[in-house]
Design a protein around this motif. Structure first.
Motif, short mmCIF file in Angstrom:
data_model
loop_
_atom_site.label_atom_id
_atom_site.label_comp_id
_atom_site.label_asym_id
_atom_site.label_seq_id
_atom_site.Cartn_x
_atom_site.Cartn_y
_atom_site.Cartn_z
N CYS A 118 1.44 4.68 2.88
CA CYS A 118 1.38 3.21 2.72
C CYS A 118 2.61 2.59 3.41
O CYS A 118 3.73 3.00 3.15
N ARG A 173 7.34 -1.21 -5.99
CA ARG A 173 6.44 -2.38 -5.97
C ARG A 173 5.35 -2.32 -7.04
O ARG A 173 4.46 -3.17 -7.06
N CYS A 223 -0.26 -3.06 -7.77
CA CYS A 223 0.72 -3.21 -6.71
C CYS A 223 1.08 -4.70 -6.60
O CYS A 223 0.19 -5.55 -6.63
N PRO A 234 -4.53 -0.67 -3.55
CA PRO A 234 -3.62 0.41 -3.18
C PRO A 234 -4.29 1.66 -2.59
O PRO A 234 -3.76 2.25 -1.66
N CYS A 236 6.99 4.15 -6.57
CA CYS A 236 7.21 2.98 -5.70
C CYS A 236 7.79 1.83 -6.53
O CYS A 236 7.39 1.60 -7.67
N TRP A 292 -3.52 3.98 1.35
CA TRP A 292 -3.19 5.39 1.57
C TRP A 292 -4.26 6.13 2.37
O TRP A 292 -4.12 7.32 2.63
N CYS A 350 1.07 6.27 -5.36
CA CYS A 350 1.98 5.13 -5.54
C CYS A 350 3.11 5.43 -6.53
O CYS A 350 4.11 4.71 -6.53
N PHE A 368 3.97 -0.18 2.93
CA PHE A 368 4.80 -0.99 2.03
C PHE A 368 5.57 -0.11 1.04
O PHE A 368 6.38 -0.61 0.27
S1 SF4 Z 1 0.13 0.33 -2.46
FE1 SF4 Z 1 2.02 0.87 -1.39
S2 SF4 Z 1 3.49 -0.76 -1.88
FE2 SF4 Z 1 1.80 -0.89 -3.37
S3 SF4 Z 1 2.50 0.33 -5.13
FE3 SF4 Z 1 1.28 1.69 -3.83
S4 SF4 Z 1 2.81 2.66 -2.50
FE4 SF4 Z 1 3.81 0.85 -3.40
#
Ligand code: SF4
Length: 96
Positions: free
Chosen positions: A64, A39, A49, A55, A37, A59, A34, A66
């Motif tokens: 992911c 988010r 997240c 999260p 990212c 993966w 993550c 998003f």
């Molecule tokens: S789960 Fe996906 S959207 Fe959320 S922080 Fe991780 S990479 Fe970003």
């Protein structure tokens, strides 16, 4: 409702008047993939997240969906051209 656990103050669909209804009673921290990212929400409880409570699960089957920092790999032909995933699935179902 407003979260009262790891992301205190953030709106969350898993929150109820009896507390967090998600699996462990709160959301899980982000994973290494993550990093980068947009988010990611940093709180006093850690890094979470903002759109998904687990999260690591996002993966498990590839990138992911998003994620803002990574684009999923498109399937390619033997010649290296990208394939439309919908057309590829249609062809595969026809056995070609
Ligand atoms: S789960 Fe996906 S959207 Fe959320 S922080 Fe991780 S990479 Fe970003």
């Amino acid at each position: 409702m407003e979260c009262t656990t790891n992301r205190a103050g953030a709106h969350c669909g898993f929150m109820s008047k009896n507390g967090c209804t998600y699996v462990a009673g709160a959301c899980f921290e982000i994973v290494e993939k993550c990093e980068g990212c947009d988010r990611i929400a940093e709180t006093e409880a850690g890094r979470f997240c903002a759109v998904y409570p687990y999260p690591e699960m996002k993966w498990q089957r590839g990138v992911c969906n998003f994620a803002t920092h990574v684009k999923p790999e498109l399937p390619r032909t033997d010649q290296g051209a990208t394939l439309n995933p919908l057309k590829a699935a249609k062809r595969a179902s026809r056995g070609r």
